[in-house]
Motif scaffolding. Structure first.
Motif, PDB file in Angstrom:
ATOM      1  N   ARG A 272       0.826  -1.215   0.000  1.00 36.56           N
ATOM      2  CA  ARG A 272       0.000   0.000   0.000  1.00 36.56           C
ATOM      3  C   ARG A 272       0.866   1.273   0.000  1.00 36.56           C
ATOM      4  NH1 ARG A 272      -2.014   3.062   3.533  1.00 36.56           N
ATOM      5  NH2 ARG A 272      -1.058   1.906   5.228  1.00 36.56           N
ATOM      6  N   ARG A 275       2.546   1.747  -3.316  1.00 37.09           N
ATOM      7  CA  ARG A 275       1.571   2.186  -4.326  1.00 37.09           C
ATOM      8  C   ARG A 275       1.232   3.671  -4.128  1.00 37.09           C
ATOM      9  NH1 ARG A 275      -3.753  -0.052  -2.997  1.00 37.09           N
ATOM     10  NH2 ARG A 275      -3.653   1.813  -1.730  1.00 37.09           N
ATOM     11  N   ASP A 276       1.050   4.085  -2.879  1.00 39.72           N
ATOM     12  CA  ASP A 276       0.699   5.494  -2.645  1.00 39.72           C
ATOM     13  C   ASP A 276       1.869   6.424  -2.976  1.00 39.72           C
ATOM     14  OD1 ASP A 276      -1.809   4.721  -2.018  1.00 39.72           O
ATOM     15  OD2 ASP A 276      -1.627   4.972   0.147  1.00 39.72           O
ATOM     16  N   ARG A 279       1.647   6.705  -6.728  1.00 39.41           N
ATOM     17  CA  ARG A 279       0.535   7.594  -7.114  1.00 39.41           C
ATOM     18  C   ARG A 279       0.880   9.069  -6.886  1.00 39.41           C
ATOM     19  NH1 ARG A 279      -4.461   5.118  -3.815  1.00 39.41           N
ATOM     20  NH2 ARG A 279      -5.281   3.713  -5.381  1.00 39.41           N
ATOM     21  N   GLU A 280       1.511   9.292  -5.726  1.00 40.53           N
ATOM     22  CA  GLU A 280       1.870  10.680  -5.380  1.00 40.53           C
ATOM     23  C   GLU A 280       2.938  11.204  -6.360  1.00 40.53           C
ATOM     24  OE1 GLU A 280       0.423  12.747  -3.664  1.00 40.53           O
ATOM     25  OE2 GLU A 280       1.695  14.013  -2.430  1.00 40.53           O
ATOM     26  N   PRO A 334       2.450  11.055   0.508  1.00 39.52           N
ATOM     27  CA  PRO A 334       1.719   9.844   0.106  1.00 39.52           C
ATOM     28  C   PRO A 334       0.542   9.531   1.041  1.00 39.52           C
ATOM     29  CG  PRO A 334       4.090   9.459   0.045  1.00 39.52           C
ATOM     30  CD  PRO A 334       3.890  10.791   0.690  1.00 39.52           C
ATOM     31  N   TRP A 337      -3.299   9.916   0.221  1.00 40.69           N
ATOM     32  CA  TRP A 337      -4.104   8.965  -0.550  1.00 40.69           C
ATOM     33  C   TRP A 337      -5.002   8.108   0.322  1.00 40.69           C
ATOM     34  CZ3 TRP A 337      -4.848   9.639  -5.554  1.00 40.69           C
ATOM     35  CH2 TRP A 337      -3.968  10.519  -6.189  1.00 40.69           C
ATOM     36  N   SER A 338      -4.837   8.180   1.655  1.00 36.54           N
ATOM     37  CA  SER A 338      -5.762   7.428   2.517  1.00 36.54           C
ATOM     38  C   SER A 338      -6.836   8.331   3.105  1.00 36.54           C
ATOM     39  CB  SER A 338      -5.029   6.766   3.685  1.00 36.54           C
ATOM     40  OG  SER A 338      -3.692   6.565   3.434  1.00 36.54           O
ATOM     41  N   CYS A 342      -8.890  13.371  -0.305  1.00 38.56           N
ATOM     42  CA  CYS A 342      -8.073  13.072  -1.484  1.00 38.56           C
ATOM     43  C   CYS A 342      -8.894  12.328  -2.533  1.00 38.56           C
ATOM     44  CB  CYS A 342      -6.850  12.269  -1.083  1.00 38.56           C
ATOM     45  SG  CYS A 342      -5.759  11.966  -2.460  1.00 38.56           S
ATOM     46  N   THR A 371       4.716   0.053  -8.992  1.00 34.44           N
ATOM     47  CA  THR A 371       4.689  -0.295  -7.572  1.00 34.44           C
ATOM     48  C   THR A 371       5.671  -1.436  -7.285  1.00 34.44           C
ATOM     49  OG1 THR A 371       2.354   0.309  -7.555  1.00 34.44           O
ATOM     50  CG2 THR A 371       3.137  -0.994  -5.697  1.00 34.44           C
TER      51      THR A 371
END
Ligand code: HEM
Length: 423
Positions: A272, A275-276, A279-280, A334, A337-338, A342, A371
């Motif tokens: 996770r 991945r974040d 994404r960031e 990052p 993203w949780s 966002c 990732t």
């Protein structure tokens, strides 16, 4: 929204999610790919590349290509990408501990390897793959992000890109790709072709017309898979490594998460943090910083008349850093993203892969690849910034660093557990 008008071109830079949705999602047929951008890419990609075509031809091409990239296929290509990631780890491991390396070169090498293994079942070390990769490298630095002369519609007699050198490298790359496609065609006919992306795409018939790609059309598709698939992923991976070098606490968290991960598809759902981070990175350094479409009917955008032929510029770079849609948009965070906020920002103002029917074919592929490779590199190495070598972003074919991204790389050794809080 910004309007730019010169004797040569009239363009609108659209930064409002309501308008980007009209152009990309609601009425994409009214805003096709701009011919002016295509002009600069045709020597390399050919006229029939899915990246450049429009209308019925483009729709047919996506019907043939999309099944090769759907969810189930991603599970199948996972082990292939794992092998590429392991090879990237081995290459970096061969450099002396603590040396300063041009990390974007390693990222390009890894991303090119992924494309060759997944498309044609050959690693980058094979002769033909290495030759294509080297020719692309020569090509990449000699080309601006777009053919400026074509974009602003200069008279035909004005000298413009591509230069002779870029024309030559483009021809060399296309000759090599043609040879690979011809060989694969022969293997398909003989029933000896491996089950990879190239075979899948070359044997998939359009469900509506029954048509298959001709070898010539396939060359144009392979050229864009290679370009779109390797340049973009390499750019994102290199910037991700730079960002974690700037933020060691994120780097350590991602490294811990990657320890002991299994070589199986389900391991991805446990990455996770990696991945974040990826994404960031795509938010702060979207590899495709802008996209251009052309208005084919008169429009009104925010009370301004948009004439036929106007160029509509959509900029992930600006949208992703817009203060109205993102909290502290220039910060690398990052953890955002949780958060529920966002999710709303991402829905309205995040489009590293574009959106709508013309969304990137390889978005799912790229998220898996980015990732996984990031996690495997962070699992085994520590990356540190080098004083006096801050990368300056510039738009070549994708967002790259002007003089490369240089980082100090050291084998990580055992990873400390997270600090425990007591009391
Ligand atoms: C981080 C990696 C990637 C990013 C950020 C990215 C981004 C994009 C964007 C923004 C577009 C739309 C461009 C436009 O409309 O002008 C696009 C299109 C495309 N991408 Fe990707 N891409 C990535 C990886 C890949 C990969 C791995 C593949 C294939 C293996 C791929 C294949 C394509 C193709 C074929 C198109 C054209 C789609 C069409 O026009 O219908 N991309 N990509």
């Amino acid at each position: 929204m910004a309007e730019m008008r010169t004797p040569f071109f009239h363009s609108f830079m659209v930064n409002d999610p309501a308008l980007t949705k009209v152009v990309l999602k609601e009425r994409p047929d009214d805003f096709p790919k701009s011919d002016r951008i295509a002009a600069g890419l045709i020597p390399l990609l050919g006229r029939d590349s899915v990246f450049l075509t429009n209308g019925a031809q483009w729709k047919q091409q996506r019907r043939i290509i999309d099944p090769a990239f759907e969810g189930g296929r991603l599970r199948e290509i996972f082990p292939v990408i794992w092998e590429s990631a392991a090879a990237a780890v081995a290459r970096l491991g061969a450099t002396p501990a603590g040396s300063v390396v041009e990390i974007d070169h390693h990222a390009s090498h890894a991303a090119a390897d992924v494309i060759f293994r997944t498309l044609f079942s050959i690693p980058i070390e094979s002769d033909v793959a290495r030759e294509v990769f080297e020719a692309f490298r020569d090509h990449q630095r000699s080309r601006p992000v777009m053919n400026l002369g074509a974009f602003i519609n200069l008279p035909a007699w004005v000298p413009r890109f591509p230069s002779r050198k870029t024309g030559e490298t483009a021809r060399r790359i296309r000759r090599l790709i043609s040879k690979m496609v011809d060989e694969r065609q022969a293997q398909i006919a003989a029933g000896t072709a491996p089950d990879d992306l190239a075979t899948k795409i070359m044997t998939t018939a359009d469900p509506e017309t029954g048509a298959l790609f001709t070898p010539a059309e396939m060359v144009d598709q392979v050229a864009i898979f290679f370009l779109a698939g390797h340049e973009t992923s390499a750019s994102a991976l290199a910037w991700a490594l730079y960002l974690v070098a700037l933020y060691p606490e994120w780097q350590d968290q991602a490294a811990r998460e990657a320890q002991g991960m299994a070589a199986e598809f389900s391991a991805l759902s446990k990455l996770r943090i990696n991945r974040d981070i990826f994404r960031e990175t795509l938010r702060l350094y979207p590899p495709v910083p802008m996209m251009v479409r052309e208005a084919t009917a008169p429009e009104t955008f925010r009370d301004r008349a948009v004439p036929v032929g106007a160029q509509i510029v959509l900029s992930p770079w600006h949208l992703h850093r817009h203060t109205r849609f993102w909290q502290s948009p220039d910060d690398f965070d990052p953890a955002r993203w949780s958060t529920p906020e966002c999710r709303a920002s991402a829905r309205d103002a995040y489009m590293p892969f574009s959106e709508g029917p013309r969304v990137c074919v390889g978005a799912g592929f790229a998220m898996l690849e980015g990732t996984l490779i990031l996690a495997m590199l962070l699992r085994d190495f520590r990356f540190e910034v080098v004083e006096g070598r801050d990368p300056v972003p510039v738009a070549y074919m994708t967002v790259r660093a002007k003089d490369g991204i240089w980082l100090r790389v050291t084998p990580r050794g055992p990873v400390n557990p997270p600090a425990q809080t007591t009391g």
